[in-house]
Write a protein that holds these residues in place. Structure first.
Motif, mmCIF file in Angstrom:
data_model
loop_
_atom_site.group_PDB
_atom_site.id
_atom_site.type_symbol
_atom_site.label_atom_id
_atom_site.label_comp_id
_atom_site.label_asym_id
_atom_site.label_seq_id
_atom_site.Cartn_x
_atom_site.Cartn_y
_atom_site.Cartn_z
ATOM 1 N N UNK A 199 80.021 6.397 65.783
ATOM 2 C CA UNK A 199 81.303 5.861 65.303
ATOM 3 C C UNK A 199 82.286 5.684 66.447
ATOM 4 N N UNK A 200 82.367 6.669 67.337
ATOM 5 C CA UNK A 200 83.321 6.563 68.432
ATOM 6 C C UNK A 200 82.949 5.425 69.386
ATOM 7 N N UNK A 201 81.660 5.183 69.552
ATOM 8 C CA UNK A 201 81.225 4.039 70.346
ATOM 9 C C UNK A 201 81.620 2.741 69.650
ATOM 10 N N UNK A 202 81.392 2.666 68.327
ATOM 11 C CA UNK A 202 81.702 1.453 67.573
ATOM 12 C C UNK A 202 83.189 1.117 67.624
ATOM 13 N N UNK A 203 84.019 2.141 67.617
ATOM 14 C CA UNK A 203 85.470 1.941 67.615
ATOM 15 C C UNK A 203 86.036 1.841 69.023
ATOM 16 N N UNK A 204 85.208 2.139 70.021
ATOM 17 C CA UNK A 204 85.708 2.254 71.399
ATOM 18 C C UNK A 204 86.230 0.942 71.954
ATOM 19 N N UNK A 205 85.432 -0.123 71.842
ATOM 20 C CA UNK A 205 85.818 -1.373 72.493
ATOM 21 C C UNK A 205 87.046 -2.012 71.848
ATOM 22 N N UNK A 206 87.103 -2.183 70.517
ATOM 23 C CA UNK A 206 88.352 -2.719 69.953
ATOM 24 C C UNK A 206 89.553 -1.817 70.213
ATOM 25 N N UNK A 207 89.341 -0.501 70.223
ATOM 26 C CA UNK A 207 90.443 0.418 70.509
ATOM 27 C C UNK A 207 90.880 0.319 71.974
ATOM 28 N N UNK A 208 89.911 0.049 72.853
ATOM 29 C CA UNK A 208 90.234 -0.175 74.263
ATOM 30 C C UNK A 208 91.179 -1.366 74.406
ATOM 31 N N UNK A 209 90.849 -2.477 73.743
ATOM 32 C CA UNK A 209 91.698 -3.655 73.812
ATOM 33 C C UNK A 209 93.058 -3.392 73.178
ATOM 34 N N UNK A 210 93.092 -2.599 72.119
ATOM 35 C CA UNK A 210 94.367 -2.256 71.476
ATOM 36 C C UNK A 210 95.283 -1.563 72.479
ATOM 37 N N UNK A 211 94.742 -0.607 73.210
ATOM 38 C CA UNK A 211 95.575 0.140 74.153
ATOM 39 C C UNK A 211 96.021 -0.741 75.315
ATOM 40 N N UNK A 212 95.133 -1.605 75.780
ATOM 41 C CA UNK A 212 95.490 -2.484 76.887
ATOM 42 C C UNK A 212 96.604 -3.436 76.470
#
Length: 468
Positions: free
Chosen positions: A39-52
């Motif tokens: 789950x954390x991998x699945x959410x990682x990339x969109x969450x990465x873009x959110x923070x950026x």
């Protein structure tokens, strides 16, 4: 200044408290194993873009560009359509080739785990276009000096995920991850709705609607402005994204470690992000419009006065958070997460990860403040170069520390890169300018207060140990 800071801080704190409740429920339901890692991998990339996007890069370039534009509606519509079309295309590609996207995020996963994780990655990625629309709306609201909606809206994502966890009680781990993935998307929809309501309330729909209506006829009017925006945005994005890219690489490298390592990094980083967000990020968001305005008007004296007040505000709070987080790391993790599937050994490892993160809190937090000076002076490329050197130091440190220290080594590598980035940012700001800010009695008060706080927390830790 402080009113805007406290609005941001309180909103972020409210959201993070709900986020910790979400993480407590997630840890209890999934523990630290292959399903939580997935789950954390699945959410990682969109969450990465959110923070950026959401934590500075887009806003720091868009607000000055929007303010100077002679055709604000058309310019705003042009930027929105440009970015949304790129992001939607990327999202569709991920949904067409989810296994490939998963493999790129977590190379260390075996083939069976990649196939298991791929559907979740595809679902979670729909959060990305939603959160871009939220970020664009947030920039429009900040242009009008409205911060509350964005500060509090992340709570809607956490509420959605908490609801997903309650609905998935007594389900299998596989089903829980499905519920959480759809909860992410629903949370993004709720965040967007909240921002649309705020835009309507402040009358910002009219210029955007006009820009969309006359976009084809007037697109050439903003061609030069759009090119300048893109030229400034990508260095700004890179300059803001080093901690997030490092966190993404944490996941990449941790996928080669024992099962649960990704989760240890996630839980530790969640604690670390709390003081970073409610103090450093909230301050930088609130301060930037004023700093940019003073710099634009050639009033550097007032800009430096703002910087000095914000510096000591952050220095006291971040130092206290660093000492408290490091000394009480075990107790914090034990209190928040040790229940259900999250056991005592998980607490020990996560506490060690948290300690390595907390060492870098002060430099990472203060760097965000001094980067404002570079962005306000349109030195995005210089900030990008600093970010690049920081990332290179992270990679070398991570590769050196991952074998002897495991997940804790990856966290320490991020801290080392934070110190490097802070030092280079201060050099860019000016050593003499920095010395003028720190050369005061506040430095002695900070040192004395740190010693007293350390002693008190060590005594408190001994007392807690008798209870636990």
């Amino acid at each position: 200044m402080f009113k805007a800071i406290f609005t941001n801080s309180f909103g972020i704190l409210f959201s993070r408290v709900l986020g910790f409740l979400r993480d407590m429920l997630t840890a209890s339901a999934l523990g630290a194993n292959i399903y939580s890692d997935i789950f954390f991998v699945a959410f990682k990339l969109p969450n990465l873009f959110r923070r950026i996007f959401a934590e500075g890069a887009f806003t720091q370039v868009f607000i000055p560009a929007y303010a100077h534009s002679k055709h604000k509606g058309v310019f705003g519509a042009n930027i929105f359509l440009l970015f949304l079309s790129i992001i939607l295309t990327l999202t569709l590609l991920v949904n067409i080739l989810p296994s490939l996207a998963t493999e790129l995020i977590a190379v260390g996963f075996d083939a069976a785990t990649i196939e298991l994780a791929a559907p979740y990655v595809a679902i979670n990625f729909w959060y990305l276009p939603l959160i871009f629309a939220v970020t664009f709306s947030s920039a429009m609201l900040q242009y009008k000096r409205h911060f509350a909606t964005t500060a509090f809206s992340t709570a809607l994502l956490n509420i959605s995920l908490i609801g997903a966890l309650f609905l998935s009680q007594d389900k299998s781990h596989n089903e829980i991850v499905y519920y959480l993935s759809f909860g992410v998307v629903i949370g993004g929809i709720l965040q967007l709705v909240a921002h649309l309501v705020a835009l309507h309330h402040l009358g910002l729909f009219k210029p955007l609607a006009g820009g969309l209506k006359y976009f084809r006829q007037k697109a050439n009017y903003v061609k030069v402005e759009t090119q300048k925006f893109k030229k400034q945005f990508f260095p700004a994005m890179w300059g803001n994204s080093t901690p997030q890219v490092s966190a993404f690489l944490d996941t990449f490298l941790a996928s080669f470690l024992a099962s649960g390592s990704i989760s240890y990094l996630y839980y530790g980083n969640r604690i670390f992000q709390l003081p970073l967000a409610i103090f450093a990020i909230a301050t930088s968001i609130a301060l930037f419009p004023s700093i940019a305005r003073y710099i634009k008007n050639n009033d550097e004296q007032k800009a430096r006065a703002y910087m000095q007040r914000a510096f000591w505000f952050l220095a006291y709070l971040l130092t206290a958070s660093t000492i408290g987080g490091y000394i009480l790391s075990y107790e914090i993790i034990w209190l928040l997460f040790e229940r259900g599937s999250f056991g005592a050994n998980d607490t020990l490892v996560t506490a060690s990860v948290l300690q390595m993160y907390m060492v870098g809190l002060l430099p990472l937090g203060l760097q965000k403040l001094f980067l404002l000076w570079l962005y306000a002076n349109e030195q995005q490329m210089r900030a990008a170069k600093i970010a690049t050197y920081s990332l290179l130091f992270y990679i070398f440190s991570a590769l050196a520390l991952i074998t002897p220290m495991g997940a804790s080594g990856l966290a320490l590598a991020g801290t080392i890169s934070g110190f490097i980035g802070f030092g280079m940012t201060i050099k860019a700001f000016g050593i003499k300018n920095f010395y003028a800010i720190v050369a005061s009695k506040n430095a002695l008060y900070l040192l004395g207060g740190s010693v007293v706080l350390t002693v008190l927390l060590l005594l408190f830790k001994d007392f807690i140990a008798t209870i636990i």
